[in-house]
Structure formats: C-alpha cells, structure tokens
Design a protein around this motif. Structure first.
Motif, PDB file in Angstrom:
ATOM      1  N   LYS A   1      13.999  -1.602   4.281  1.00 41.41           N
ATOM      2  CA  LYS A   1      14.091  -0.928   5.575  1.00 41.41           C
ATOM      3  C   LYS A   1      12.924  -1.275   6.515  1.00 41.41           C
ATOM      4  CE  LYS A   1      16.710   3.090   3.969  1.00 41.41           C
ATOM      5  NZ  LYS A   1      17.842   2.918   4.921  1.00 41.41           N
ATOM      6  N   GLY A   2      11.962  -2.045   6.048  1.00 42.95           N
ATOM      7  CA  GLY A   2      10.813  -2.398   6.881  1.00 42.95           C
ATOM      8  C   GLY A   2       9.812  -1.278   7.084  1.00 42.95           C
ATOM      9  N   LEU A   3       9.797  -0.312   6.185  1.00 43.93           N
ATOM     10  CA  LEU A   3       8.899   0.832   6.337  1.00 43.93           C
ATOM     11  C   LEU A   3       7.470   0.504   5.909  1.00 43.93           C
ATOM     12  CD1 LEU A   3      11.271   3.626   4.964  1.00 43.93           C
ATOM     13  CD2 LEU A   3      10.719   3.133   7.348  1.00 43.93           C
ATOM     14  N   VAL A   4       7.305  -0.455   5.003  1.00 38.01           N
ATOM     15  CA  VAL A   4       5.956  -0.785   4.512  1.00 38.01           C
ATOM     16  C   VAL A   4       5.116  -1.377   5.634  1.00 38.01           C
ATOM     17  CG1 VAL A   4       4.663  -2.172   2.852  1.00 38.01           C
ATOM     18  CG2 VAL A   4       6.827  -1.113   2.170  1.00 38.01           C
ATOM     19  N   LYS A   5       5.694  -2.225   6.471  1.00 29.31           N
ATOM     20  CA  LYS A   5       4.957  -2.811   7.592  1.00 29.31           C
ATOM     21  C   LYS A   5       4.676  -1.778   8.685  1.00 29.31           C
ATOM     22  CE  LYS A   5       6.928  -7.412   6.879  1.00 29.31           C
ATOM     23  NZ  LYS A   5       7.709  -8.529   7.493  1.00 29.31           N
ATOM     24  N   LYS A   6       5.552  -0.799   8.797  1.00 23.24           N
ATOM     25  CA  LYS A   6       5.394   0.215   9.845  1.00 23.24           C
ATOM     26  C   LYS A   6       4.298   1.220   9.514  1.00 23.24           C
ATOM     27  CE  LYS A   6       8.159   3.563  12.435  1.00 23.24           C
ATOM     28  NZ  LYS A   6       9.503   4.189  12.567  1.00 23.24           N
ATOM     29  N   ILE A   7       4.075   1.463   8.227  1.00 24.69           N
ATOM     30  CA  ILE A   7       3.112   2.482   7.795  1.00 24.69           C
ATOM     31  C   ILE A   7       1.693   1.914   7.876  1.00 24.69           C
ATOM     32  CG2 ILE A   7       2.335   3.867   5.835  1.00 24.69           C
ATOM     33  CD1 ILE A   7       5.257   4.012   4.933  1.00 24.69           C
ATOM     34  N   ASN A   8       0.805   2.642   8.542  1.00 23.42           N
ATOM     35  CA  ASN A   8      -0.613   2.279   8.595  1.00 23.42           C
ATOM     36  C   ASN A   8      -1.450   3.087   7.608  1.00 23.42           C
ATOM     37  OD1 ASN A   8      -0.208   0.410  10.689  1.00 23.42           O
ATOM     38  ND2 ASN A   8      -0.304   2.043  12.231  1.00 23.42           N
ATOM     39  N   LYS A   9      -1.170   4.381   7.504  1.00 22.40           N
ATOM     40  CA  LYS A   9      -1.886   5.264   6.580  1.00 22.40           C
ATOM     41  C   LYS A   9      -0.873   6.075   5.797  1.00 22.40           C
ATOM     42  CE  LYS A   9      -4.467   7.254   9.694  1.00 22.40           C
ATOM     43  NZ  LYS A   9      -5.521   8.122  10.296  1.00 22.40           N
ATOM     44  N   LEU A  10      -1.172   6.267   4.520  1.00 18.25           N
ATOM     45  CA  LEU A  10      -0.230   6.945   3.622  1.00 18.25           C
ATOM     46  C   LEU A  10      -0.985   7.961   2.773  1.00 18.25           C
ATOM     47  CD1 LEU A  10       2.768   6.921   2.636  1.00 18.25           C
ATOM     48  CD2 LEU A  10       2.015   5.370   0.828  1.00 18.25           C
ATOM     49  N   GLU A  11      -0.395   9.129   2.624  1.00 13.77           N
ATOM     50  CA  GLU A  11      -0.938  10.177   1.761  1.00 13.77           C
ATOM     51  C   GLU A  11       0.043  10.436   0.628  1.00 13.77           C
ATOM     52  OE1 GLU A  11      -2.218  14.924   1.802  1.00 13.77           O
ATOM     53  OE2 GLU A  11      -1.576  13.917   3.650  1.00 13.77           O
ATOM     54  N   VAL A  12      -0.455  10.398  -0.608  1.00 17.04           N
ATOM     55  CA  VAL A  12       0.360  10.654  -1.789  1.00 17.04           C
ATOM     56  C   VAL A  12       0.207  12.120  -2.148  1.00 17.04           C
ATOM     57  CG1 VAL A  12       0.772  10.063  -4.199  1.00 17.04           C
ATOM     58  CG2 VAL A  12       0.080   8.288  -2.586  1.00 17.04           C
TER      59      VAL A  12
ATOM     60  N   LEU B   1       1.185  -1.151  -0.796  1.00 19.09           N
ATOM     61  CA  LEU B   1       0.980   0.233  -0.366  1.00 19.09           C
ATOM     62  C   LEU B   1      -0.388   0.785  -0.759  1.00 19.09           C
ATOM     63  CD1 LEU B   1       4.445   1.907  -1.121  1.00 19.09           C
ATOM     64  CD2 LEU B   1       3.451   1.432   1.118  1.00 19.09           C
ATOM     65  N   ARG B   2      -1.001   0.210  -1.789  1.00 18.42           N
ATOM     66  CA  ARG B   2      -2.270   0.757  -2.281  1.00 18.42           C
ATOM     67  C   ARG B   2      -3.376   0.713  -1.232  1.00 18.42           C
ATOM     68  NH1 ARG B   2      -1.018  -1.886  -7.195  1.00 18.42           N
ATOM     69  NH2 ARG B   2      -2.382  -3.627  -6.630  1.00 18.42           N
ATOM     70  N   GLY B   3      -3.431  -0.335  -0.446  1.00 23.61           N
ATOM     71  CA  GLY B   3      -4.472  -0.434   0.574  1.00 23.61           C
ATOM     72  C   GLY B   3      -4.289   0.523   1.740  1.00 23.61           C
ATOM     73  N   LYS B   4      -3.100   1.114   1.861  1.00 19.63           N
ATOM     74  CA  LYS B   4      -2.823   2.032   2.961  1.00 19.63           C
ATOM     75  C   LYS B   4      -2.966   3.502   2.567  1.00 19.63           C
ATOM     76  CE  LYS B   4       0.378  -1.294   5.007  1.00 19.63           C
ATOM     77  NZ  LYS B   4       1.725  -1.532   5.553  1.00 19.63           N
ATOM     78  N   ILE B   5      -3.224   3.777   1.294  1.00 20.02           N
ATOM     79  CA  ILE B   5      -3.366   5.155   0.824  1.00 20.02           C
ATOM     80  C   ILE B   5      -4.758   5.659   1.222  1.00 20.02           C
ATOM     81  CG2 ILE B   5      -3.456   6.647  -1.193  1.00 20.02           C
ATOM     82  CD1 ILE B   5      -1.481   4.763  -2.561  1.00 20.02           C
ATOM     83  N   VAL B   6      -4.797   6.717   2.001  1.00 19.83           N
ATOM     84  CA  VAL B   6      -6.058   7.297   2.468  1.00 19.83           C
ATOM     85  C   VAL B   6      -6.367   8.625   1.789  1.00 19.83           C
ATOM     86  CG1 VAL B   6      -5.915   6.161   4.700  1.00 19.83           C
ATOM     87  CG2 VAL B   6      -4.892   8.414   4.425  1.00 19.83           C
ATOM     88  N   ARG B   7      -5.376   9.236   1.141  1.00 22.68           N
ATOM     89  CA  ARG B   7      -5.601  10.552   0.551  1.00 22.68           C
ATOM     90  C   ARG B   7      -4.582  10.789  -0.552  1.00 22.68           C
ATOM     91  NH1 ARG B   7      -4.363  13.985   4.723  1.00 22.68           N
ATOM     92  NH2 ARG B   7      -6.251  13.271   5.790  1.00 22.68           N
ATOM     93  N   VAL B   8      -5.044  11.448  -1.639  1.00 22.93           N
ATOM     94  CA  VAL B   8      -4.166  11.871  -2.723  1.00 22.93           C
ATOM     95  C   VAL B   8      -4.380  13.372  -2.912  1.00 22.93           C
ATOM     96  CG1 VAL B   8      -3.565  11.624  -5.151  1.00 22.93           C
ATOM     97  CG2 VAL B   8      -4.265   9.616  -3.833  1.00 22.93           C
ATOM     98  N   SER B   9      -3.325  14.133  -2.785  1.00 18.22           N
ATOM     99  CA  SER B   9      -3.436  15.594  -2.870  1.00 18.22           C
ATOM    100  C   SER B   9      -2.411  16.132  -3.864  1.00 18.22           C
ATOM    101  CB  SER B   9      -3.233  16.236  -1.492  1.00 18.22           C
ATOM    102  OG  SER B   9      -1.960  15.900  -0.976  1.00 18.22           O
ATOM    103  N   ASP B  10      -2.666  17.351  -4.339  1.00 22.26           N
ATOM    104  CA  ASP B  10      -1.792  18.012  -5.298  1.00 22.26           C
ATOM    105  C   ASP B  10      -1.294  19.317  -4.679  1.00 22.26           C
ATOM    106  OD1 ASP B  10      -2.098  18.799  -8.863  1.00 22.26           O
ATOM    107  OD2 ASP B  10      -0.420  18.910  -7.469  1.00 22.26           O
ATOM    108  N   SER B  11      -0.004  19.447  -4.533  1.00 22.23           N
ATOM    109  CA  SER B  11       0.580  20.648  -3.933  1.00 22.23           C
ATOM    110  C   SER B  11       1.381  21.455  -4.954  1.00 22.23           C
ATOM    111  CB  SER B  11       1.479  20.271  -2.747  1.00 22.23           C
ATOM    112  OG  SER B  11       2.590  19.515  -3.198  1.00 22.23           O
TER     113      SER B  11
ATOM    114  N   MET C   1       0.279   1.866  -8.860  1.00 23.55           N
ATOM    115  CA  MET C   1      -0.880   1.100  -9.299  1.00 23.55           C
ATOM    116  C   MET C   1      -0.510  -0.279  -9.837  1.00 23.55           C
ATOM    117  SD  MET C   1      -3.356   3.064  -8.606  1.00 23.55           S
ATOM    118  CE  MET C   1      -4.662   2.179  -9.426  1.00 23.55           C
ATOM    119  N   GLY C   2       0.770  -0.547 -10.002  1.00 24.01           N
ATOM    120  CA  GLY C   2       1.208  -1.826 -10.534  1.00 24.01           C
ATOM    121  C   GLY C   2       1.507  -2.842  -9.450  1.00 24.01           C
ATOM    122  N   ASN C   3       2.259  -3.868  -9.862  1.00 21.76           N
ATOM    123  CA  ASN C   3       2.573  -4.970  -8.945  1.00 21.76           C
ATOM    124  C   ASN C   3       3.523  -4.528  -7.839  1.00 21.76           C
ATOM    125  OD1 ASN C   3       2.515  -7.613  -8.011  1.00 21.76           O
ATOM    126  ND2 ASN C   3       4.303  -8.220  -9.237  1.00 21.76           N
ATOM    127  N   GLU C   4       4.354  -3.532  -8.090  1.00 21.31           N
ATOM    128  CA  GLU C   4       5.313  -3.092  -7.074  1.00 21.31           C
ATOM    129  C   GLU C   4       4.621  -2.419  -5.887  1.00 21.31           C
ATOM    130  OE1 GLU C   4       5.381  -2.269 -10.210  1.00 21.31           O
ATOM    131  OE2 GLU C   4       7.273  -2.902 -11.142  1.00 21.31           O
TER     132      GLU C   4
END
Length: 227
Positions: A165-176, A200-210, A193-196
C-alpha cells in the motif's frame, strides 16, 4: 586643672562633625574613578590625577602611568563586551532553528495479544485506523490463532501489506504500542527486529505499553467442584 581649661581642650572634638573627613589644607586627594566617570571633567590625554605626597615618596608610579593603565583596562573591557555581543548575534543569526521532535504526533503500530488471538492495527496520528488484521484473517481457525507461529506469520504478512500500500514510505515516525501478554506479543516484536522490519526500525521513536490494569473489576467465576 580647672574646669575652664578642660572645656577648652575638649571643645574642638565636640564641635567637629563626626561624619566629615578632614583633609590637609595643602593637598586634596581626589579618587581616580570619580574623575574618570564624571561628565564635568572627562579623562583626557592631558589630565594627570593629583597624588598624595606620601605616594611619590614610597615609589608609586607617576600619574601618566596610572592614566595609561586605567585607559587600557577600560578599553579592553569595552572591546571584549562588544566582541561578545557581536559573536552572540552572529551565532544566533547563523544557527538554524531545529524543530522539536515531539511537535508532530507519530503513526501508531498497535499489537494487541491475548491468550486466544493476536491483532495488529496501524493508525494515523489522529488515531484513525488505516489497516487492521488478526490471525483469523490469514487462514488460522479456532485454537490455531493463539500460537506463536500464527502471530509471527501475521506480523510478516502485515508488514508486507504495508509495503504493497506504500505506507512504509509515507510514515516518518512510528510508535509501537503493546497491549496484553499473549504469545503474539513477542512474536510480532521478533518480526520487527528481523529482516522484515528493517525499513520500519529506523522510524520507531517510541515503544509504549497500554496493557489495562484491573482494579476490582467483575466477579470471578465459581470454582468447579468435583465429587
């Protein structure tokens, strides 16, 4: 000694004002800083401050030397102040103003895993859902949806769908955002964390637990009694 003589001896000390300092009539001592900073008599090249006779006898430097020393110190202080101000203006004028990292809300990668299934949802910064899938959407049925392998395949399929869908190129910052403690929690993290998930790993700015915490809550089921 009579009272008249005692009064004549003490009279000068009683009449003299205590707040005034009496200088010798022959020499007048003028502080150097009053002459330097007074508007009526500015410090010029031909002005020599008067000195006390005892200062010349003790080998003090002449008046011209004092004048040159004060002039050099004042000139250096003013020059340093102007140089510092100019440097501050130059630095503030040339440095770019960086935008704050938290000025824009990132996209959200929700991983909801419980003991029966795993759900992955991608949302916009305003929390509108873009893509949402679970293990049942990729062919797993009933008890097959709760396992580690099914959650791992879901994570790989979800990221592949994002590329299509081209969402990976559109996303600049991502929160898990993690929720729940099922088997799919660790499985989807392994996919990221793998090859897939290398794009996306370089765009992750925050990891939170809800994960929701239970305070009281509903009444538990009655325990089963056998026999």
């Amino acid at each position: 000694m009579s009272q008249f003589k005692i009064g004549r001896l003490l009279a000068p000390d009683l009449v003299r004002p205590l707040s005034k300092t009496v200088y010798p009539t022959t020499t007048t001592i003028v502080p150097l800083w009053t002459r330097l900073f007074s508007q009526s008599s500015p410090a010029g090249d031909g002005w020599n401050p008067p000195q006390h006779p005892s200062a010349q006898q003790n080998g003090a430097p002449p008046a011209q030397t004092w004048h040159r020393l004060v002039k050099s110190v004042m000139g250096g202080a003013l020059a340093g102040r102007s140089a510092t101000s100019n440097l501050a203006e130059d630095v503030t004028g040339t440095l770019p103003i960086e935008e704050e990292e938290d000025s824009h809300e990132p996209y959200h990668f929700h991983i909801y895993s419980h003991k029966h299934n795993t759900h992955i949802t991608l949302t916009k910064p305003n929390r509108d859902a873009i893509l949402s899938l679970s293990c049942g959407n990729i062919g797993f049925k009933k008890s097959g949806r709760k396992h580690y392998d099914s959650a791992y395949q879901l994570g790989a399929y979800f990221i592949d769908k994002m590329h299509q869908k081209g969402l990976v190129k559109k996303i600049n910052k991502l929160e898990v955002v993690l929720r729940g403690f099922g088997a799919g929690r660790e499985a989807v993290v392994k996919v990221l964390m793998g090859n897939e998930g290398k794009l996306l790993r370089g765009k992750i700015v925050r990891v939170s637990d809800s994960t929701r915490l239970k305070f009281g809550g509903t009444r538990s089921k009655r325990k089963r009694r056998l026999g």
